[in-house]
Design a protein around this motif. Structure first.
Motif, PDB file in Angstrom:
ATOM      1  N   GLY A  13      -3.115  -9.528  16.980  1.00  0.00           N
ATOM      2  CA  GLY A  13      -4.363  -8.784  17.190  1.00  0.00           C
ATOM      3  C   GLY A  13      -4.882  -8.985  18.609  1.00  0.00           C
ATOM      4  O   GLY A  13      -4.857 -10.097  19.138  1.00  0.00           O
ATOM      5  N   ALA A  40     -11.650  -2.243  16.438  1.00  0.00           N
ATOM      6  CA  ALA A  40     -10.596  -2.265  15.423  1.00  0.00           C
ATOM      7  C   ALA A  40      -9.628  -1.105  15.646  1.00  0.00           C
ATOM      8  O   ALA A  40      -8.408  -1.274  15.574  1.00  0.00           O
ATOM      9  N   GLY A  43      -7.093  -1.793  18.114  1.00  0.00           N
ATOM     10  CA  GLY A  43      -6.143  -2.863  17.821  1.00  0.00           C
ATOM     11  C   GLY A  43      -6.714  -4.261  18.050  1.00  0.00           C
ATOM     12  O   GLY A  43      -5.986  -5.251  17.982  1.00  0.00           O
ATOM     13  N   TYR A  44      -8.022  -4.351  18.300  1.00  0.00           N
ATOM     14  CA  TYR A  44      -8.643  -5.652  18.580  1.00  0.00           C
ATOM     15  C   TYR A  44      -9.047  -6.361  17.288  1.00  0.00           C
ATOM     16  O   TYR A  44      -9.516  -5.729  16.338  1.00  0.00           O
ATOM     17  N   THR A  45      -8.881  -7.684  17.299  1.00  0.00           N
ATOM     18  CA  THR A  45      -9.404  -8.510  16.214  1.00  0.00           C
ATOM     19  C   THR A  45     -10.509  -9.441  16.728  1.00  0.00           C
ATOM     20  O   THR A  45     -11.205 -10.061  15.932  1.00  0.00           O
ATOM     21  N   SER A 315      -3.419 -10.319  24.128  1.00  0.00           N
ATOM     22  CA  SER A 315      -3.787 -11.174  23.005  1.00  0.00           C
ATOM     23  C   SER A 315      -3.667 -12.665  23.310  1.00  0.00           C
ATOM     24  O   SER A 315      -4.652 -13.397  23.305  1.00  0.00           O
ATOM     25  N   ASN A 338      -3.800 -11.916  11.946  1.00  0.00           N
ATOM     26  CA  ASN A 338      -4.527 -11.040  12.869  1.00  0.00           C
ATOM     27  C   ASN A 338      -3.468 -10.237  13.605  1.00  0.00           C
ATOM     28  O   ASN A 338      -2.826 -10.745  14.527  1.00  0.00           O
ATOM     29  N   THR A 340      -1.655  -6.271  14.857  1.00  0.00           N
ATOM     30  CA  THR A 340      -1.821  -4.885  15.276  1.00  0.00           C
ATOM     31  C   THR A 340      -0.463  -4.198  15.260  1.00  0.00           C
ATOM     32  O   THR A 340       0.508  -4.749  15.770  1.00  0.00           O
ATOM     33  N   VAL A 373      -2.355   2.786  18.549  1.00  0.00           N
ATOM     34  CA  VAL A 373      -2.548   1.792  17.486  1.00  0.00           C
ATOM     35  C   VAL A 373      -2.665   2.536  16.155  1.00  0.00           C
ATOM     36  O   VAL A 373      -3.418   3.503  16.053  1.00  0.00           O
ATOM     37  N   THR A 375      -2.522   0.529  12.959  1.00  0.00           N
ATOM     38  CA  THR A 375      -2.968  -0.396  11.918  1.00  0.00           C
ATOM     39  C   THR A 375      -3.477  -1.685  12.556  1.00  0.00           C
ATOM     40  O   THR A 375      -2.862  -2.181  13.503  1.00  0.00           O
ATOM     41  N   THR A 376      -4.594  -2.189  12.042  1.00  0.00           N
ATOM     42  CA  THR A 376      -5.099  -3.484  12.508  1.00  0.00           C
ATOM     43  C   THR A 376      -5.436  -4.337  11.287  1.00  0.00           C
ATOM     44  O   THR A 376      -6.023  -3.825  10.323  1.00  0.00           O
TER      45      THR A 376
END
Ligand code: NCD
Ligand code: ZN
Ligand code: ZN
Ligand code: ZN
Length: 391
Positions: A13, A40, A43-45, A315, A338, A340, A373, A375-376
């Motif tokens: 992520g 999100a 792709g960010y967590t 990341s 976490n 992406t 992106v 899916t996250t």
């Protein structure tokens, strides 16, 4: 749930060290909720929410609110950034220890939006930060070198008569703070590096053993000063869009690790603050939802980074810089999920009004990119699937 991942790239992520979420104060442009959705989708967590809110995040009341609200929304971890000083242009250090030990556990402090102008305040902040184990992130603009109110420089800006924020305004602070960090035995992080000279200074400082890190934004990797030709204020940003030679140096610096990571400097502004005359418009552009696509185009398609390198700059390295222990880790057994997923061959066209951000102006509007992106996952929960937010 079945996640379709054929042909996709699995990455840890993303962690953004530089996001403006505008809460409290300018919820008409972005909130922690809308900005979390944008994060999100990008792709960010984890994102670090900058301190130049209104009121300024110079007290634990605000930094704890930011963290709590982010957890309530539950789409990304929103880490509060505390202001270095009381008020952004203050002469007095903020109570960093109180913010660092609050619920929001502030790990990074910055006066982003304003340089920590006074060298003695910066030196004291660096000394104090190393005692506290937190990071100071410097916006790097010497205001006495910024001519006029419009922060642009380059051949197009010069021809159109747009006054400049010269390279020296950035580079003199990078050099100053490298030396201050050396003398204080501290670490400093340079926000939004934008010039070839900054890349050279980073090389020099690293060679001296100075603990200095730097980020570059997606827009400084992609756009140059020729965009100003139209006078369209969507292109107004701090630091300004510069020249192709700067872009080349920044890309190479990121590939070589001289520039540590990509940070979005996601800076939403209201339509009325972007549709006016160029010189009256507010600086800043949206970044969270387009960052990966731009990194793929400027760094992967050019052969400068492979996907392993993308994991590093989006990341792992930012998480390391700020001391996040539960994010930005290589994908391994026992790590929190976490994650992406990126489709490296998904062509898409940016439609600014369809972005999750409340602000809807973007220089990337109508641009087509080749990666997206899909899916996250935040700690195993799908926050984005098929390119849609899962509330
Ligand atoms: C940022 C903002 O709007 O808060 N603007 C910008 O142009 N980058 C402040 C900043 O990052 O300096
Ligand atoms: Zn800044
Ligand atoms: Zn910023
Ligand atoms: Zn407009």
């Amino acid at each position: 749930e079945v996640i379709e991942a054929a042909g996709q790239v699995l990455l840890p992520g993303f962690v953004d060290l530089h996001t403006h979420l505008r809460e409290p104060g300018r919820e008409d442009t972005e909130t922690i909720e809308s900005g979390s959705a944008a994060g999100a989708l990008g792709g960010y967590t984890a994102v670090f929410a900058m301190a130049n809110t209104s009121p300024v995040a110079d007290s634990v009341v605000i930094t704890d609110h930011v963290w709590r609200r982010g957890q309530e929304v539950g789409l990304v971890d929103v880490h509060p950034v505390g202001a270095v000083t009381v008020g952004l242009e203050g002469k007095q250090l903020a109570e960093m220890a109180t913010m660092a030990s609050g619920i929001g556990k502030v790990k990074m402090f910055s006066d982003d939006g304003h340089c920590v102008y006074d060298p003695l305040i910066m030196r004291r902040a660096l000394e104090y930060s190393s005692a506290l184990g937190v990071l100071i992130a410097q916006h790097a603009e010497e205001p006495r070198l910024t001519v006029g109110a419009v922060a642009h420089e380059g051949p197009t800006a010069a021809r159109l008569g747009l006054a400049g924020w010269p390279r020296a305004a950035e580079e003199s602070i990078v050099a100053r703070d490298a030396l201050l960090a050396r003398d204080a035995g501290a670490r400093v992080h340079i926000c939004h590096a934008s010039t070839a000279g900054t890349v050279e200074l980073m090389k020099w400082a690293r060679g001296q053993g100075i603990s200095i890190t730097a980020e570059v934004t997606p827009h400084h990797l992609l756009l140059d000063d020729s965009r100003l030709e139209t006078y369209d204020a969507v292109n107004r940003v701090n630091p300004p869009l510069r020249e192709q030679s700067d872009i080349a140096a920044l890309r190479q610096g990121l590939a070589d690790g001289v520039i540590d990571c990509v940070a979005t400097d996601h800076a939403p502004h209201a339509e009325q603050d972007k549709c006016c005359e160029f010189s009256a418009a507010r600086p800043g552009m949206l970044g969270l939802e387009t960052a990966l696509a731009i990194v793929a185009q400027t760094m992967v398609e050019t052969g400068l980074l492979d996907w392993r390198g993308v994991a590093r700059v989006m990341s792992e390295r930012p998480a390391e810089i700020v001391g996040l222990s539960d994010q930005g880790r290589p994908i391994a057994v026992g790590e929190p999920a976490n994650l992406t997923l990126v489709d490296p061959d998904r062509e898409w066209t940016v439609r600014a009004p369809e972005l999750a951000s409340i602000a809807q102006n973007s220089p990337f509007d109508a641009m087509t990119f080749g990666a997206r992106v899909t899916t996250t996952l935040l700690r195993g929960r799908v926050t984005v699937g098929d390119g849609q937010v899962r509330p």
